[in-house]
Design a protein around this motif. Structure first.
Motif, PDB file in Angstrom:
ATOM      1  N   GLN A  15    -119.431 -10.823  26.162  1.00 60.78           N
ATOM      2  CA  GLN A  15    -118.512 -11.966  26.804  1.00 60.78           C
ATOM      3  C   GLN A  15    -117.645 -11.831  25.486  1.00 60.78           C
ATOM      4  O   GLN A  15    -117.684 -11.374  24.594  1.00 60.78           O
ATOM      5  CB  GLN A  15    -119.271 -13.317  26.421  1.00 60.78           C
ATOM      6  N   ARG A  26    -123.230 -15.358  33.545  1.00 61.67           N
ATOM      7  CA  ARG A  26    -122.240 -16.326  33.036  1.00 61.67           C
ATOM      8  C   ARG A  26    -122.856 -17.899  33.591  1.00 61.67           C
ATOM      9  O   ARG A  26    -122.653 -18.873  33.052  1.00 61.67           O
ATOM     10  CB  ARG A  26    -120.940 -16.225  33.711  1.00 61.67           C
ATOM     11  N   VAL A  70    -125.335 -19.122  31.410  1.00 59.90           N
ATOM     12  CA  VAL A  70    -124.539 -19.899  30.190  1.00 59.90           C
ATOM     13  C   VAL A  70    -124.136 -21.246  30.517  1.00 59.90           C
ATOM     14  O   VAL A  70    -124.107 -22.313  29.644  1.00 59.90           O
ATOM     15  CB  VAL A  70    -123.646 -18.925  29.701  1.00 59.90           C
ATOM     16  N   ASP A 111    -126.668 -24.110  30.839  1.00 58.61           N
ATOM     17  CA  ASP A 111    -127.112 -24.668  29.438  1.00 58.61           C
ATOM     18  C   ASP A 111    -126.012 -25.449  28.796  1.00 58.61           C
ATOM     19  O   ASP A 111    -126.441 -26.321  28.288  1.00 58.61           O
ATOM     20  CB  ASP A 111    -127.145 -23.145  28.415  1.00 58.61           C
TER      21      ASP A 111
END
Length: 205
Positions: free
Chosen positions: A79, A151, A154, A157
């Motif tokens: 990333q 992604r 992510v 989260d």
């Protein structure tokens, strides 16, 4: 509907390139969160069925294919951060993520098939840009799936840390809920300050 195949890879293999990685990124459009890229080297003798542009797959099918790829292919995901997006620009940041994903493959690929019309400048490997590549090459389609799943996780989260913006469902894209939360809850450290909707809230007259 066009579905990806292995034709580009076969043509490259005929020229002597045997370790071919498909490269794709996800997350250029969101107002929050990193931009993520994946590089995937498929086993030509064990290509999973059903690979396609991640946007054309149901969430359940994406999840299943991502698990299969982890078992049957070489997958690298990387990333570029919100800070890097704001410091450079989203295009350069997406290229940085691609460069990092490729660099993490060991051994290095012989050739890269890259989604889009530009080749990131820091790759240093033989490469071909493929417009709409995730609909043409199964290797690029595999990379689109790996990057999308990573992604999305992510953003789920981050949604737990910053409830109210709907990131668990909108992945940081400018949905109605997300735009309203920006107005009502304000800008988080995970918002891209260089993007106009966020910038405008920060610098309202």
């Amino acid at each position: 509907m066009e579905t990806p195949n292995y034709d580009l890879e076969l043509a490259l293999r005929a020229r002597g390139y045997l370790r071919i990685a498909g490269v794709d990124e996800v997350g250029r459009g969101p107002l929050a969160g990193p931009v993520v890229a994946a590089a995937v080297v498929l086993n030509p003798d064990d290509i999973p069925e059903g690979l396609n542009d991640s946007k054309k797959l149901t969430p359940g099918r994406r999840d299943a294919l991502e698990r299969i790829l982890q078992d049957r292919a070489e997958v690298s995901v990387a990333q570029a951060s919100v800070a890097e997006i704001d410091r450079h620009n989203i295009l350069r940041a997406s290229h940085l993520a691609m460069e990092r994903a490729v660099a993490a493959l060991d051994p290095a690929p012989d050739f890269l098939l890259i989604d889009g019309n530009m080749i990131p400048r820091g790759l240093g490997l033989p490469s071909q840009a493929v417009v709409k590549g995730d609909s043409r090459s199964v290797s690029i389609a595999a990379a689109s799936i790996a990057a999308k799943i990573w992604r999305d996780r992510v953003m789920v989260d981050l949604a737990q840390q910053h409830p109210g913006y709907g990131w668990e469902t909108n992945a940081g894209y400018p949905s109605k809920q997300h735009r309203e939360a920006l107005q009502n809850l304000g800008v988080t450290p995970h918002h891209r300050r260089s993007f106009k909707p966020v910038h405008n809230i920060l610098y309202q007259e």
